[in-house]
Design an enzyme around this catalytic site. Structure first.
Site, PDB file in Angstrom:
ATOM      1  N   CYS A  77       0.829  -1.199   0.000  1.00 59.01           N
ATOM      2  CA  CYS A  77       0.000   0.000   0.000  1.00 59.01           C
ATOM      3  C   CYS A  77       0.871   1.260   0.000  1.00 59.01           C
ATOM      4  CB  CYS A  77      -0.991  -0.034   1.152  1.00 59.01           C
ATOM      5  SG  CYS A  77      -2.340   1.174   0.972  1.00 59.01           S
ATOM      6  N   HIS A 180      -3.754  -4.848  -0.321  1.00 56.87           N
ATOM      7  CA  HIS A 180      -3.367  -5.416   0.967  1.00 56.87           C
ATOM      8  C   HIS A 180      -3.434  -6.942   0.892  1.00 56.87           C
ATOM      9  CE1 HIS A 180      -3.244  -1.778   3.500  1.00 56.87           C
ATOM     10  NE2 HIS A 180      -4.123  -1.310   2.631  1.00 56.87           N
ATOM     11  N   GLU A 182      -2.572  -9.050   3.093  1.00 55.64           N
ATOM     12  CA  GLU A 182      -2.987  -9.576   4.398  1.00 55.64           C
ATOM     13  C   GLU A 182      -4.495  -9.494   4.597  1.00 55.64           C
ATOM     14  OE1 GLU A 182      -2.584  -5.180   5.155  1.00 55.64           O
ATOM     15  OE2 GLU A 182      -1.613  -6.683   3.880  1.00 55.64           O
TER      16      GLU A 182
END
Length: 200
Positions: A77, A180, A182
């Site tokens: 990001c 992202h 994750e």
């Protein structure tokens, strides 16, 4: 032995969710701002949420002493945007210069919201090790108001929102993803696993 991944703590970013994602991907992550610990890592992750200028300021001495491109590095990001040469976010600011390109704001288009937030597709370059085992189009999770304009030879994946932009970049041992991983479910986990596999 699990590969030692350092997550750089410079005061910006969702560090705990990144740490959990890397743990699930099979590495041994550590959150730290200690240059000696970072320098001894097998791989580095530079997360980030926030403004470009603040990110560069918060990195401080780590800009010169650690982020040299000699260790496999994944920017996430804002962390990806910091890898670029420059950004036009609230003025023109110099980035780390590890990946050629610049960061620009999405133009205003009626009916299109900024920030770009939610699930969108990435179109990947077939054969790219970072996306090994994934389809050429996969859904991942984005939250950003600025995008990277990178040359085709440094673009690993592209996404269209308002217009096409580089959603993953690479130069030598340095990688960046605008989304992202994750927060991107099984696809994001596979990308983190692939980054770990890239580390010798």
């Amino acid at each position: 032995m699990k590969k030692r991944i350092v997550i750089i703590d410079y005061g910006l970013g969702n560090l705990r969710s990144v740490l959990r994602g890397i743990e699930r991907a099979g590495a041994a992550p550590t959150i730290t701002a200690d240059p000696e610990v970072i320098a001894s890592a097998d791989g580095i992750v530079l997360p980030g949420v926030g403004a470009f200028r603040e990110g560069m300021e918060m990195l401080g001495d780590l800009k010169q002493t650690v982020l040299t491109g000699n260790t496999p590095l994944l920017g996430i990001c804002l962390g990806m945007q910091l890898l670029m040469d420059s950004s036009e976010e609230h003025g023109v600011h110099r980035g780390l210069g590890l990946v050629p390109g610049s960061v620009k704001r999405f133009p205003h288009v009626p009916g299109m919201k900024v920030p770009h937030m939610g699930w969108n597709t990435i179109r990947t370059d077939p054969g790219t090790p970072l996306f090994e085992g994934l389809r050429e189009e996969e859904y991942v999770y984005f939250v950003h108001s600025y995008y990277a304009a990178a040359a085709p030879e440094h673009t690993l994946a592209s996404t269209t929102y308002i217009h096409p932009f580089a959603s993953a970049v690479n130069s030598n041992l340095t990688y960046g993803v605008q989304f992202h991983p994750e927060k991107s479910g099984a696809v994001g986990l596979k990308i983190l696993e692939n980054f770990i596999e890239l580390i010798c």
